[in-house]
Design an enzyme around this catalytic site. Structure first.
Site, PDB file in Angstrom:
ATOM      1  N   ASP A 112       0.865  -1.186   0.000  1.00  0.00           N
ATOM      2  CA  ASP A 112       0.000   0.000   0.000  1.00  0.00           C
ATOM      3  C   ASP A 112       0.900   1.235   0.000  1.00  0.00           C
ATOM      4  OD1 ASP A 112      -1.732  -2.132   0.615  1.00  0.00           O
ATOM      5  OD2 ASP A 112      -2.989  -0.900   1.912  1.00  0.00           O
ATOM      6  N   LYS A 176      -7.095   3.319  -2.887  1.00  0.00           N
ATOM      7  CA  LYS A 176      -7.447   3.315  -1.466  1.00  0.00           C
ATOM      8  C   LYS A 176      -7.644   4.750  -1.015  1.00  0.00           C
ATOM      9  CE  LYS A 176      -5.154   2.057   2.939  1.00  0.00           C
ATOM     10  NZ  LYS A 176      -3.976   1.351   3.518  1.00  0.00           N
ATOM     11  N   LYS A 212     -10.395   0.214  -1.844  1.00  0.00           N
ATOM     12  CA  LYS A 212     -10.189  -0.006  -0.420  1.00  0.00           C
ATOM     13  C   LYS A 212     -10.476   1.270   0.362  1.00  0.00           C
ATOM     14  CE  LYS A 212      -6.591  -1.326   2.943  1.00  0.00           C
ATOM     15  NZ  LYS A 212      -5.211  -1.856   3.100  1.00  0.00           N
TER      16      LYS A 212
END
Length: 271
Positions: A112, A176, A212
């Site tokens: 991430d 995300k 996400k």
């Protein structure tokens, strides 16, 4: 298609249920990214990742704990994720690329990375996007890349849409919302913009794209809103652990309570 305002209003009305709780559990990136993390805390996180009602999708930890998690969770199906260029989203491309290479070599299955959102906002989109491109290259085929946009800082829906599309174009597997380290985390409004961006480009992309939400999601009712949006925008059946994750540290307890499990009881089941 309904307007974003209509979709968000409907999502806010979504009620907590066992169905939403089970879906949230299966799509959870159970996260510990505290400065006070220890091997003992991470061991406890790994135990919590395996529950009587099913396992979470992944754990997300600082990279020094990746080997520990891979060992603890081997055979469980729970993936191990880590964070890169985190949490500040700097612009040192070489450093971020080297960091990601080391993380993948250590066994990270998902990375991430924080988009250099300040640079993106400051008319240096080229540097911001190039960092994502290089981190994707470092991940290769070994790790999924999730790009953290920090939507609470980007704010403008048009900028959030542009950042989503730019990151997808250079290889993001997931987009995300947030690091969880700034004042504004995930919002349904940002989620709707990002899901619509995915919906618009997915037909022309030869890999699955995922979303996400992360930051401030702590109850099944919170999770229900995001799952409702995913169903409404992407179609029912799209939001699986392959395409939808929750970045959470505190949601698990409420999920288990909703499912009739005492989250404070160690019953030997792995939680």
């Amino acid at each position: 298609m309904d307007t974003i305002e209509q979709l968000v209003a409907e999502a806010k009305a979504a009620e907590a249920s066992e169905t939403y709780a089970l879906r949230a559990l299966a799509s959870m990136d159970l996260t510990s990214l505290g400065l006070d993390d220890t091997e003992e805390k991470i061991a406890d996180l790994c135990r919590k990742a395996v529950t009587p009602k099913g396992n979470v999708a992944a754990v997300c930890v600082y990279d020094k704990y990746v080997p520990q998690c891979r060992k603890a969770l081997g055979g469980s199906g729970v993936r191990v994720a880590t964070v890169c260029n985190f949490p500040h989203g700097g612009t040192d491309i070489a450093a971020a690329e080297a960091e990601a290479k080391a993380q993948v070599a250590a066994g990270a299955q998902e990375v991430d990375v924080v988009l250099p959102y300040r640079a993106y906002l400051g008319d240096d989109r080229e540097t911001a996007v190039e960092l994502v491109r290089k981190v994707k290259k470092a991940c290769g085929s070994e790790a999924r890349l999730k790009v953290i946009l920090e939507t609470g800082e980007l704010r403008d829906p048009r900028v959030i849409r542009d950042a989503s599309l730019d990151c997808i174009a250079v290889g993001a597997d997931f987009i995300k919302t947030s690091t969880g380290k700034v004042a504004v985390g995930a919002t349904l409004e940002a989620a709707a913009v990002m899901l619509r961006a995915i919906k618009g480009v997915q037909p022309g992309i030869d890999r699955p794209l995922g979303f996400k939400p992360s930051g401030g999601i702590s109850t099944v009712k919170d999770a229900a809103g995001y799952l409702y949006l995913a169903d409404a925008i992407m179609g029912e059946g799209w939001a699986t652990p392959e395409t939808f994750r929750f970045g959470v540290s505190s949601l698990l307890g409420n999920v288990l309570t909703t499912l009739g499990i005492d989250a404070n009881t160690d019953d030997g089941s792995g939680y």
